[in-house]
Design a protein around this motif. Structure first.
Motif, PDB file in Angstrom:
ATOM      1  N   VAL A 162       0.780  -1.539  -0.090  1.00  0.00           N
ATOM      2  CA  VAL A 162       0.027  -0.224   0.210  1.00  0.00           C
ATOM      3  C   VAL A 162       0.910   1.009   0.340  1.00  0.00           C
ATOM      4  O   VAL A 162       0.617   2.081  -0.980  1.00  0.00           O
ATOM      5  N   ALA A 217       1.787   1.759  -3.490  1.00  0.00           N
ATOM      6  CA  ALA A 217       0.755   2.472  -3.947  1.00  0.00           C
ATOM      7  C   ALA A 217       0.540   3.967  -3.782  1.00  0.00           C
ATOM      8  O   ALA A 217       0.585   4.927  -4.762  1.00  0.00           O
ATOM      9  N   ARG A 218       0.933   4.004  -2.920  1.00  0.00           N
ATOM     10  CA  ARG A 218       0.763   5.596  -2.499  1.00  0.00           C
ATOM     11  C   ARG A 218       1.765   6.557  -2.563  1.00  0.00           C
ATOM     12  O   ARG A 218       1.668   7.507  -2.997  1.00  0.00           O
ATOM     13  N   LEU A 219       3.200   6.370  -3.278  1.00  0.00           N
ATOM     14  CA  LEU A 219       4.121   6.859  -3.198  1.00  0.00           C
ATOM     15  C   LEU A 219       4.027   7.011  -4.701  1.00  0.00           C
ATOM     16  O   LEU A 219       5.478   8.018  -5.391  1.00  0.00           O
ATOM     17  N   GLY A 262       2.332   6.388  -7.144  1.00  0.00           N
ATOM     18  CA  GLY A 262       0.840   7.838  -7.845  1.00  0.00           C
ATOM     19  C   GLY A 262       0.009   6.634  -7.578  1.00  0.00           C
ATOM     20  O   GLY A 262       0.225   5.600  -8.135  1.00  0.00           O
ATOM     21  N   ARG A 263      -1.352   7.830  -7.836  1.00  0.00           N
ATOM     22  CA  ARG A 263      -2.366   6.691  -8.145  1.00  0.00           C
ATOM     23  C   ARG A 263      -2.912   6.237  -9.297  1.00  0.00           C
ATOM     24  O   ARG A 263      -3.646   4.981  -9.604  1.00  0.00           O
ATOM     25  N   ALA A 264      -1.770   6.566 -10.793  1.00  0.00           N
ATOM     26  CA  ALA A 264      -1.952   5.306 -12.245  1.00  0.00           C
ATOM     27  C   ALA A 264      -1.923   3.661 -12.440  1.00  0.00           C
ATOM     28  O   ALA A 264      -2.120   3.267 -12.636  1.00  0.00           O
ATOM     29  N   ARG A 265      -0.577   3.877 -10.675  1.00  0.00           N
ATOM     30  CA  ARG A 265      -0.677   1.993 -10.104  1.00  0.00           C
ATOM     31  C   ARG A 265       0.712   1.675 -11.136  1.00  0.00           C
ATOM     32  O   ARG A 265       0.995   0.318 -10.654  1.00  0.00           O
ATOM     33  N   ALA A 266       1.006   2.361 -12.295  1.00  0.00           N
ATOM     34  CA  ALA A 266       1.457   1.943 -13.131  1.00  0.00           C
ATOM     35  C   ALA A 266       2.666   1.094 -13.002  1.00  0.00           C
ATOM     36  O   ALA A 266       3.451   0.099 -13.052  1.00  0.00           O
ATOM     37  N   ARG A 267       4.100   2.159 -11.859  1.00  0.00           N
ATOM     38  CA  ARG A 267       5.128   1.722 -11.772  1.00  0.00           C
ATOM     39  C   ARG A 267       4.900   1.105 -10.688  1.00  0.00           C
ATOM     40  O   ARG A 267       5.856   0.597  -9.926  1.00  0.00           O
ATOM     41  N   LEU A 324       2.816  -1.584 -10.055  1.00  0.00           N
ATOM     42  CA  LEU A 324       2.712  -2.686  -9.895  1.00  0.00           C
ATOM     43  C   LEU A 324       4.382  -3.092 -10.383  1.00  0.00           C
ATOM     44  O   LEU A 324       4.677  -4.306 -10.821  1.00  0.00           O
ATOM     45  N   GLY A 341       9.488   8.610  -7.537  1.00  0.00           N
ATOM     46  CA  GLY A 341       8.865   8.967  -7.165  1.00  0.00           C
ATOM     47  C   GLY A 341       8.901   8.265  -5.738  1.00  0.00           C
ATOM     48  O   GLY A 341       8.252   8.517  -4.615  1.00  0.00           O
ATOM     49  N   THR A 357      -3.245  14.740   1.666  1.00  0.00           N
ATOM     50  CA  THR A 357      -2.799  13.978   1.280  1.00  0.00           C
ATOM     51  C   THR A 357      -2.899  12.884   2.752  1.00  0.00           C
ATOM     52  O   THR A 357      -2.110  12.617   3.235  1.00  0.00           O
ATOM     53  N   ASP A 383      -1.435  -2.139 -18.047  1.00  0.00           N
ATOM     54  CA  ASP A 383      -0.670  -1.710 -17.011  1.00  0.00           C
ATOM     55  C   ASP A 383      -0.070  -0.966 -16.958  1.00  0.00           C
ATOM     56  O   ASP A 383       0.194  -0.190 -15.706  1.00  0.00           O
ATOM     57  N   ARG A 387      -5.726  10.686 -14.978  1.00  0.00           N
ATOM     58  CA  ARG A 387      -5.375   9.630 -14.312  1.00  0.00           C
ATOM     59  C   ARG A 387      -4.157   9.455 -13.915  1.00  0.00           C
ATOM     60  O   ARG A 387      -3.276   9.077 -12.503  1.00  0.00           O
ATOM     61  N   ASN A 391       5.514   4.180 -18.407  1.00  0.00           N
ATOM     62  CA  ASN A 391       6.367   3.678 -17.408  1.00  0.00           C
ATOM     63  C   ASN A 391       7.811   4.512 -17.211  1.00  0.00           C
ATOM     64  O   ASN A 391       8.668   5.340 -15.650  1.00  0.00           O
ATOM     65  N   ILE A 415      -5.457   1.267  -3.108  1.00  0.00           N
ATOM     66  CA  ILE A 415      -4.793   2.580  -2.575  1.00  0.00           C
ATOM     67  C   ILE A 415      -5.495   3.628  -3.474  1.00  0.00           C
ATOM     68  O   ILE A 415      -5.720   4.690  -4.364  1.00  0.00           O
ATOM     69  N   THR A 416      -5.336   2.937  -5.056  1.00  0.00           N
ATOM     70  CA  THR A 416      -5.535   3.687  -6.638  1.00  0.00           C
ATOM     71  C   THR A 416      -6.758   3.096  -7.165  1.00  0.00           C
ATOM     72  O   THR A 416      -6.337   1.519  -8.245  1.00  0.00           O
ATOM     73  N   ARG A 420       0.411  13.173  -3.571  1.00  0.00           N
ATOM     74  CA  ARG A 420       0.015  12.488  -2.575  1.00  0.00           C
ATOM     75  C   ARG A 420       0.649  12.146  -1.720  1.00  0.00           C
ATOM     76  O   ARG A 420       0.362  11.987  -0.519  1.00  0.00           O
ATOM     77  N   ALA A 421       1.879  11.400  -2.170  1.00  0.00           N
ATOM     78  CA  ALA A 421       2.999  10.571  -1.263  1.00  0.00           C
ATOM     79  C   ALA A 421       3.380  11.700  -0.576  1.00  0.00           C
ATOM     80  O   ALA A 421       4.136  11.703   0.634  1.00  0.00           O
ATOM     81  N   ARG A 452       7.698  15.121  -1.501  1.00  0.00           N
ATOM     82  CA  ARG A 452       8.616  16.809  -2.059  1.00  0.00           C
ATOM     83  C   ARG A 452       7.621  17.750  -1.265  1.00  0.00           C
ATOM     84  O   ARG A 452       8.452  18.248  -1.117  1.00  0.00           O
TER      85      ARG A 452
END
Lengths: 292, 292, 292
Positions: free
Chosen positions: A168, A171-173, A175-180, A182, A200, A241, B140, B172, B203, B240-241, C176-177, C180
């Motif tokens: 979690v 995912a927070r750090l 970003g909400r796009a979650r791509a990175r 994952l 990030g 946040t 993803d 997003r 990414n 989270i996302t 939101r992290a 920064r």
């Protein structure tokens, strides 16, 4: 703030800046020693108004923290007992602070660190994997030394997930796009300082020979601020946040326990036999895991 | 997973990794052929437990996908019939999966891709504009080839908006500050690999001669993970996302339809006459649109 | 749109692009003159359908805007009267637009700028600190000139917080992290164009000799779009990246007022004596504040 009983930690305080140095050879494993000490520290420093900034550093030039102790994963019989013992020790380290329902002790520490009145800063030089990197992700800020840091969550290859708040918090750090998130959680890749900054995972990549002075200057500047100002800024930023809700931690924890199977135990034994959790093996962990 | 009936797609499966190659000359347009095929694939692969990762690639070295078929925009009379036919074909491609109220078929595919149990990866070399880039944003993860990729949402200059999930997915992906999403959505600019990475549209930008090996290695590593681990990580990250709510897609869809006017049709005719939707014109689309 | 009464501003309109140039020597201070003028402009341009894009620029090559007027901080007796006068003037500049409960006038302007139908773009060359940078953060997009721009929120060192929407807008812009956002808000550091891009404080760092042409081209391209398209894209993006809730502004405002103490006033006097709010002092503000 007396901390002599906190095994594996060295703590100094200077001008409002506490520096906590992980010193738990050979790998600064997050284990039944280090975890209770860290939780003990967090729940003491919280009440020490003389400390306004906490910097987390390591004594070992190569390892911030290798990861959690593989002993948690290798013995299906002992697992409940081992984790129960470590958890009991961590609870005992701050007995008055309840662990919220559904959260494991690592997640509880994540939540406790986030709610510290102090500003927390991680300095990353050397490897920080698994629970070691999870711990860093809890902090307010992180800086990584170029050419020296390596962060990873290798849990997926170990047949589990980063269950100490790492899934979690990643995912927070990131970003909400979650791509990175994952990519790193599933790819189990070692992330150097520059990529960590671009994703990030850290605030900034800093030249290795400047990181000590950089973090020191920032920590001292913040420690000189009026405490009311720091509290007001943290509280106001929090409205935009917010903290990770306990429910998300509970989902992570339930997911983690669902993955504790015989297959996972067998993997852990194979990994130990291949050199994981030795200094030599940890220097090239990703390659070892890829070949198993 | 028999897919021979899916026109415009080539699909191979190797070690748990399915590679879907867009092969619909001359421009891999998202049209009444490709869209139903893609939706058919998504809703078959979902149940194929032998496939754990899907990589999306293109046969044409220059075009991942030019964009949606301009035929949707040029004939005010035919528009309802044309879109209705494509929509009907796409619905027929997965008749058991309902399209949520208020969402168009492209948005429904966006939502379906997001909820796949597999991990989806886009490999971007060549142009991906409009509905082509919209499709990539659903996945993803995305990796772009340095010096070879070009992503854009030119819809605003075409008098509409990216209505296949692209407006909401851009917001997003590029973060809640919306500054960069507005820049790209309103500026209709071609984004190269490096800027795409800096803005979060992909990414990572990867050297063009390394991207195949890079994506292949990542896909294979993820495909080797225990499926339970992948499912647990995806579910935990989701707390989270969260997915884009259907309501946001419905707002986008309503906005899109509100922009289908005579002026828009006239613009589309002018753009076609200037070379849009030809290989030659698409190589320099932004310049052409700027001069109209 | 007659604006001759708006002291400190120069406004030109060309092809749907309004350029607002701050021209309030010697430092473009956000004071009882500039703030009412800006609020007046925002609430007039809103109804000018001939203006579709607003670019914010400055006449002074060195200063976009130094910060708010230190007069707000130096006289505990006068403070309510001074702020009341500025607030009254700003309210009078758009008397029909109510200031929401619990929000101060700077925050109200933040909210008003965000809800403009026009697209707003900031061009940053020169220093933008405090309320100057806060204003820039309200805008839809920002571009910074490499080697020329310097953005900072020095308020924490001045014993307050960025209370004109800056704390919440910084947290929104930087993600939101919050890592920064906390670093910049607490570290009070001067951020150059490249770091501003990496942190998301601006869309992009642009070479100083290209920024005028870059912003001009983007503004003109957006101004040529159908207004309905711009409105539809902004509204759809809004579903994913909603505005800052009034409640968060109210928390920030309450926090700001809680920090108006005698200590703060003493700090402000010391800073003025050391050269803050002079052109010479402002060129090296961070160093001066560090030595006090």
């Amino acid at each position: 703030m007396p901390c002599d009983d906190l095994t594996g930690l060295r703590i100094t305080v200077d001008n409002g800046v506490a520096t906590l140095t992980l010193d738990h050879p050979p790998l600064n494993l997050m284990d039944g020693v280090l975890l209770p000490s860290l939780r003990g520290f967090v729940n003491r420093v919280r009440y020490d108004t003389g400390v306004r900034v906490v910097v987390f550093d390591r004594a070992d030039p190569e390892f911030f923290s290798a990861h959690g102790d593989m002993a948690y994963l290798t013995d299906p019989e002992a697992l409940p007992a081992v984790t129960a013992a470590a958890t009991a020790a961590a609870i005992a380290a701050a007995p008055d602070v309840p662990v919220p329902d559904g959260m494991n002790i690592l997640e509880a520490v994540s939540d406790e660190v986030r709610s510290l009145p102090q500003v927390t800063i991680g300095k990353i030089a050397g490897f920080a994997r698994g629970a070691g990197n999870e711990f860093l992700m809890y902090l307010d800020m992180r800086f990584a030394a170029i050419g020296r840091s390596g962060q990873a969550q290798p849990e997926a290859v170990m047949d589990i997930l980063p269950g100490g708040g790492g899934t979690v918090n990643m995912a927070r750090l990131l970003g909400r796009a979650r791509a990175r998130a994952l990519e790193l959680l599933l790819g189990s890749e070692l992330v150097d300082a520059e990529l960590a900054e671009r994703y990030g995972l850290v605030n900034r990549a800093v030249p290795a020979n400047e990181i000590d002075a950089f973090v020191d200057r920032l920590a001292r500047r913040i420690a000189r601020l009026r405490p009311e100002v720091v509290a007001a800024i943290k509280a106001t930023v929090e409205t935009i946040t917010p903290k990770i809700p306990h429910q998300a931690y509970a989902v992570e924890n339930a997911a983690l326990f669902s993955l504790f199977t015989d297959d996972m135990v067998a993997s852990a034994h194979k990994q130990l036999a291949a050199g994981v959790q030795t200094r030599e093996g940890e220097r090239d962990l990703e390659r070892i895991l890829d070949t198993l």
